[in-house]
Scaffold this active site. Structure first.
Site, mmCIF file in Angstrom:
data_model
loop_
_atom_site.group_PDB
_atom_site.id
_atom_site.type_symbol
_atom_site.label_atom_id
_atom_site.label_comp_id
_atom_site.label_asym_id
_atom_site.label_seq_id
_atom_site.Cartn_x
_atom_site.Cartn_y
_atom_site.Cartn_z
ATOM 1 C CD GLN A 32 50.380 -75.149 27.471
ATOM 2 O OE1 GLN A 32 50.431 -75.483 26.294
ATOM 3 N NE2 GLN A 32 49.268 -74.785 28.050
ATOM 4 C CE LYS A 33 53.260 -76.315 36.826
ATOM 5 N NZ LYS A 33 52.075 -77.076 37.079
#
Length: 116
Positions: A32-33
């Site tokens: 996930q960013k």
């Protein structure tokens, strides 16, 4: 082979769906960013540099992370996202404002996010 600054960190890419496990070359994984500072940390005994994605020195902004890396006593290079959790959320706006003013990022404390 030794990695020395400056180097370009890996950057986020947009995907419509997560790739299946084992589908990426070289054992890469999707993550996930997080909303933080993309950085590469270079550490050798007694020497640490935290480089931004554009090559700026972020070391003064993250003294706790620099001190922790310095204390490891082994050479290493880490590529990841530096985030500051505050009140149950990531606080990039206040962190970014402090960095722009040349001040250390507020001490809540910052964390280095890495794939697990």
């Amino acid at each position: 082979m030794a990695l020395t600054p400056p180097i370009e960190p890996m950057l986020a890419e947009t995907w419509r769906a997560l790739p299946p496990e084992g589908a990426l070359p070289g054992g890469l994984i999707a993550e996930q960013k997080a909303d933080g500072f993309r950085a590469v940390l270079f550490a050798r005994p007694g020497q640490v540099l935290i480089q931004s994605r554009r090559g700026s020195d972020l070391t003064p902004a993250f003294p706790d992370i620099a001190a922790a890396a310095s204390g490891l006593g082994k050479p290493l290079v880490l590529d990841g996202e530096l985030v500051v959790p505050h009140g149950g959320r990531l606080d990039f706006p206040n962190s970014s404002a402090a960095r722009a003013a040349g001040a250390p990022v507020p001490h809540w404390p910052p964390h280095a996010v890495r794939p697990t």
